[in-house]
Design a protein around this motif. Structure first.
Motif, PDB file in Angstrom:
ATOM      1  N   SER A 310       0.851  -1.179   0.000  1.00  0.00           N
ATOM      2  CA  SER A 310       0.000   0.000   0.000  1.00  0.00           C
ATOM      3  C   SER A 310       0.886   1.227   0.000  1.00  0.00           C
ATOM      4  O   SER A 310       1.942   1.236   0.634  1.00  0.00           O
ATOM      5  CB  SER A 310      -0.909   0.016   1.230  1.00  0.00           C
ATOM      6  N   GLY A 311       0.456   2.249  -0.707  1.00  0.00           N
ATOM      7  CA  GLY A 311       1.197   3.502  -0.714  1.00  0.00           C
ATOM      8  C   GLY A 311       0.911   4.350   0.521  1.00  0.00           C
ATOM      9  O   GLY A 311       1.538   5.381   0.720  1.00  0.00           O
ATOM     10  N   ALA A 312      -0.057   3.916   1.303  1.00  0.00           N
ATOM     11  CA  ALA A 312      -0.422   4.718   2.483  1.00  0.00           C
ATOM     12  C   ALA A 312      -0.482   3.837   3.722  1.00  0.00           C
ATOM     13  O   ALA A 312      -1.515   3.739   4.381  1.00  0.00           O
ATOM     14  CB  ALA A 312      -1.761   5.404   2.252  1.00  0.00           C
ATOM     15  N   GLN A 314       0.593   4.325   6.514  1.00  0.00           N
ATOM     16  CA  GLN A 314       0.455   5.057   7.781  1.00  0.00           C
ATOM     17  C   GLN A 314      -0.998   5.131   8.240  1.00  0.00           C
ATOM     18  O   GLN A 314      -1.276   5.409   9.409  1.00  0.00           O
ATOM     19  CB  GLN A 314       1.048   6.474   7.648  1.00  0.00           C
ATOM     20  N   LEU A 315      -1.922   4.865   7.319  1.00  0.00           N
ATOM     21  CA  LEU A 315      -3.340   4.915   7.684  1.00  0.00           C
ATOM     22  C   LEU A 315      -3.820   3.503   7.990  1.00  0.00           C
ATOM     23  O   LEU A 315      -3.923   2.656   7.105  1.00  0.00           O
ATOM     24  CB  LEU A 315      -4.148   5.523   6.527  1.00  0.00           C
ATOM     25  N   ARG A 319      -8.646   2.958  11.418  1.00  0.00           N
ATOM     26  CA  ARG A 319      -8.860   4.396  11.304  1.00  0.00           C
ATOM     27  C   ARG A 319      -9.538   4.728   9.971  1.00  0.00           C
ATOM     28  O   ARG A 319     -10.405   5.604   9.905  1.00  0.00           O
ATOM     29  CB  ARG A 319      -7.503   5.088  11.413  1.00  0.00           C
ATOM     30  N   ASP A 369       0.316  10.523  14.253  1.00  0.00           N
ATOM     31  CA  ASP A 369      -0.422  11.346  13.313  1.00  0.00           C
ATOM     32  C   ASP A 369      -1.275  12.366  14.072  1.00  0.00           C
ATOM     33  O   ASP A 369      -1.251  13.553  13.815  1.00  0.00           O
ATOM     34  CB  ASP A 369      -1.325  10.424  12.474  1.00  0.00           C
ATOM     35  N   HIS A 403      -9.135   0.854   1.169  1.00  0.00           N
ATOM     36  CA  HIS A 403      -7.832   0.906   1.837  1.00  0.00           C
ATOM     37  C   HIS A 403      -7.823   0.012   3.081  1.00  0.00           C
ATOM     38  O   HIS A 403      -6.842  -0.695   3.337  1.00  0.00           O
ATOM     39  CB  HIS A 403      -7.489   2.348   2.222  1.00  0.00           C
TER      40      HIS A 403
END
Lengths: 455, 332
Positions: A310-312, A314-315, A319, A369, A403
């Motif tokens: 995944s490119g994200a 951090q999420l 969440r 975050d 996601h």
């Protein structure tokens, strides 16, 4: 493992694995080394063995090796794209390969029956060979009961190696349920065709059928009598005729099986265990790693196909789901307070997995975050309460659910991988990112090759 | 509903899992099912998180409504010795055969004999009755060899009946074939919505039909929910970046301005959406290809957290819903 390491691993999933505790398998030096003469791709069914073997062949050839790929059961379109969809049991030169570096690629698809026939023809006088080939027992033996395919794959490997026309042979292994079958089957077949029982069966035929029986002891005649009763006299005769005709070849089978076995242990051979990040596939891979060690066969590493990234990262999934829920409510009742999404209550997206088991890394990221946003309150509040059009809210909620699903897949894959790494921390691993579709052309194989070598 | 349910499928499609879930689903409402393993991999034991199964029918699970699932890992060698004992009362001769390696020979090498024994044992369980004349098992579910081998496996009795043209093996093979070719049997294929498994399913169905073996259903495993509708996917691919960033921000995921937390999520999320769109399209194609086979299709959900015992029961519940719907339709 610290949460930082975990996170490093997550972020690295779709590029190069950055975890320093697991050695990274670099396939290019392996492919380029002239000492590498045979690469065997093994693993359980459905993990992409054939595609991996073909991609390695293409890459080796384009890097200057004279390579041949022996595939067992390629997908039709893949076979067509390599020009090996016709079954003639000989390697064909693959068109469309960049031969600029001086290499070339040949490929073939194993024809099990034909290979068996060739063994017979090569080892028996013509009339005897014909008798064998026409025997009904032989015909069903060669057409495929469990074991023949494995034996013939190894036989063909031995033949290709003996021709010495190629400096690299890449072999795919049969789609056995258990990856181990292919190591066991040749020995089993060799020892049976060579064994005591076959000799007993053969005895009456050798000494002239029924008349010879009196020379055998009582137990033996009771046994053949039993067999005759069980199998029917005609089948027993077929078997006996077959065995008699094969007599001259028995020693040969054993010798060949042993020779192939030694070939697999030779220093020029490298095994690649192929798996997908799924429990069963990795369990088979672990067995295979152990078995190869026990047999003193050289393991180069593990190819882990179909790894998601995944490119994200951090999420976290949790969440993302909470935010999706929040947006979903806005979409319906146009709720003003955007930050009050009920945490962890959004089960709609994935009824099978209502709660994400948020891992250490994801949790940490969330805290971090939130903290960083705490220092810029205008960021959250000024924009956080802005109006969002219904359709955009729905779209964004969908993106977030997607996601969340992806993050759950990542977490699951990581857990299965961790289990393997815990068992075999010494095994070098290369990860191949999941592709949305199947590969059926040279461009696709080249792409897989790039992914295999992380270039 | 056929009493012998044979489950095949390409490697990696979850054949064993689906077979186990089917055994659970069929066991509801007080029924008793037997789940049979023929490849000696102990996959059933692993699935039910029990120790390796012996060659013995053993209760491994209780289904909702008081039903029971028994399991049996068929061992070809033991099955042959049983069979010799049953039909020929071969005490010492059986042992002599074993000593000579004849049993090994018969079960590993003799063409198809192994498969005859495995299918024979399953058919015996299907036909077995208790003292009152009732069937011991309401259903027998077989975790069968993969798609590429299934027709040969089931048809092996025909082949053997041809090889052994008379005698007890011939008769036994014929008897087994009568069960396998009757409506008492249904052969299902497990597939994924991916090209190769779908292609193999189509090939496998054609082979079974050619061999006149009864084809059952296509069980599509690991179906992922479609999380974005077509329209949204098109929108995602278009110029909605700023609006999406603002929506993310509104949902509490940080700033929508350039470089803000929410804004930095937009690209990766859109990329994942594009992959999703591509997958949805491929799945649509594969669904069409499956429809072309002309069999009923059951879809089973992907279990996001991977498979455990709880997941198995969820799959069984999904299968039960399908079976119930079929039954209702049949009644109407």
């Amino acid at each position: 493992m610290s949460s930082q390491e975990r996170r490093a691993r997550e972020t690295g999933l779709d590029t190069v694995p950055v975890l320093d505790t697991v050695p990274v398998l670099d396939v290019d030096p392996l492919l380029d080394d002239p000492a590498t003469r045979i690469i065997v791709c093994c693993g359980s069914g459905g993990v992409g063995k054939t595609t991996t073997a073909a991609a390695l062949g293409v890459r080796a050839a384009e890097r200057g090796r004279r390579a041949v790929v022996l595939t067992i059961d390629p997908a039709r379109r893949l076979a067509q794209s390599m020009g090996i969809d016709s079954l003639d049991n000989v390697p064909r030169r693959v068109k469309g390969i960049d031969e600029g570096a001086g290499g070339e690629l040949h490929a073939m698809m194993l024809d099990m029956k034909r290979t068996f026939d060739e063994v017979v023809e090569a080892n028996a006088a013509p009339d005897r060979a014909r008798a064998i080939l026409e025997n009904p027992f032989y015909q069903s033996l060669s057409a495929g009961f469990a074991g023949t395919q494995e034996y013939m794959a190894m036989e063909k490997l031995g033949q290709l190696r003996a021709r010495d026309e190629w400096d690299l042979i890449v072999v795919d292994t049969p789609p056995s349920r258990s990856a181990l079958d292919f190591l066991d089957a040749p020995k089993r077949l060799g020892s049976f065709l060579d064994g005591k029982f076959i000799r007993v069966l053969m005895a009456p035929a050798k000494v002239g059928g029924r008349a010879g029986m009196k020379f055998l002891n009582v137990g033996m005649s009771m046994m053949t009598g039993t067999l005759s009763k069980l199998m029917g006299g005609q089948l027993l005769r077929d078997v006996q005729t077959f065995v008699a005709a094969m007599d001259t070849m028995f020693g040969g089978f054993r010798t060949r099986a042993d020779a192939t076995y030694r070939l697999l242990q030779a220093p020029g051979t490298a095994f690649l265990v192929v798996a997908a990040p799924e429990r069963d596939a990795l369990r088979e891979a672990a067995y295979f790693v152990e078995r190869l060690a026990a047999e003193e066969m050289p393991l180069a590493g593990l190819v882990l196909n179909r790894v998601h990234g995944s490119g994200a990262p951090q999420l976290s999934a949790e969440r993302a789901l909470a935010a999706a829920e929040n947006l979903g409510q806005r979409g319906i009742v146009d709720q003003g307070d955007g930050n009050a999404g009920p945490r962890g209550s959004s089960t709609a997206a994935s009824p099978e997995t209502p709660r994400t088991t948020a891992r250490g890394g994801a949790e940490d990221t969330r805290t971090e975050d939130t903290q960083s946003e705490g220092t810029q309150p205008e960021d959250t509040h000024a924009e956080g309460d802005g109006e969002v059009a219904d359709d955009v809210a729905q779209l964004t909620a969908g993106l977030l659910r997607l996601h969340a699903e992806r993050m759950q897949v990542l977490a699951r894959e990581q857990r299965t991988r961790d289990r393997f790494t815990a068992l075999h921390p010494e095994v070098a691993v290369t990860e191949v990112a999941a592709l949305p579709g199947d590969v059926h052309d040279l461009a696709g194989l080249r792409d897989i090759g790039e992914r295999l070598s992380h270039r | 509903m056929s009493r012998l349910q044979v489950v095949s499928g390409k490697g990696g499609t979850g054949k064993t899992t689906v077979a186990a879930a089917l055994a659970l689903a069929l066991a509801t409402e007080g029924k008793r099912t037997l789940l049979v393993e023929v490849e000696g991999r102990q996959g059933i034991a692993q699935l039910f998180e029990t120790e390796a199964l012996p060659y013995e029918e053993r209760k491994i699970a209780v289904a909702s409504g008081g039903g029971e699932v028994y399991a049996l890992a068929i061992d070809a060698e033991r099955a042959l010795l049983d069979y010799l004992q049953m039909f020929y009362k071969l005490g010492s001769a059986g042992r002599a055969l074993k000593k000579l390696g004849a049993i090994d020979f018969a079960t590993t090498i003799a063409p198809g004999l192994r498969d005859v024994l495995l299918t024979g044992k399953a058919c015996e369980a299907v036909r077995r009755r208790d003292k009152k004349g009732a069937y011991v098992y309401d259903y027998v579910v077989m975790d069968a060899p993969p798609t590429g081998r299934i027709t040969k496996f089931l048809n092996v009795n025909d082949e053997v009946a041809g090889l052994a043209k008379f005698g007890p093996i011939h008769n036994q093979a014929q008897a087994v074939m009568r069960v396998l070719k009757s409506p008492e049997t249904a052969v299902h294929f497990v597939t994924l919505l991916e090209e190769m498994p779908v292609q193999e399913t189509a090939d496998g169905v054609a082979e079974l039909r050619a061999a006149e073996l009864p084809v059952g259903k296509v069980l599509v495993n690991m179906v992922r929910p479609q999380l974005l509708d077509e329209e949204a996917l098109r929108a995602a691919a278009g110029e909605r970046r700023t609006a999406v960033a603002q929506a993310l921000s509104a949902a509490g995921l940080g700033g929508a301005r350039r470089g803000g937390h929410a804004e930095r999520l937009v690209d990766p999320l859109l990329e994942q959406a594009a992959e999703h769109a591509q997958r949805v399209e491929l799945e649509r194609e594969q669904r069409e290809a499956l429809a072309g086979i002309g069999l009923d299709t059951y879809e089973l959900p992907m279990l996001g957290e991977g498979l455990d015992l709880a997941g198995l029961y969820r799959l069984a519940a999904a299968l039960r819903t399908h079976l119930g719907a079929d039954r209702a339709q049949g009644a109407a």
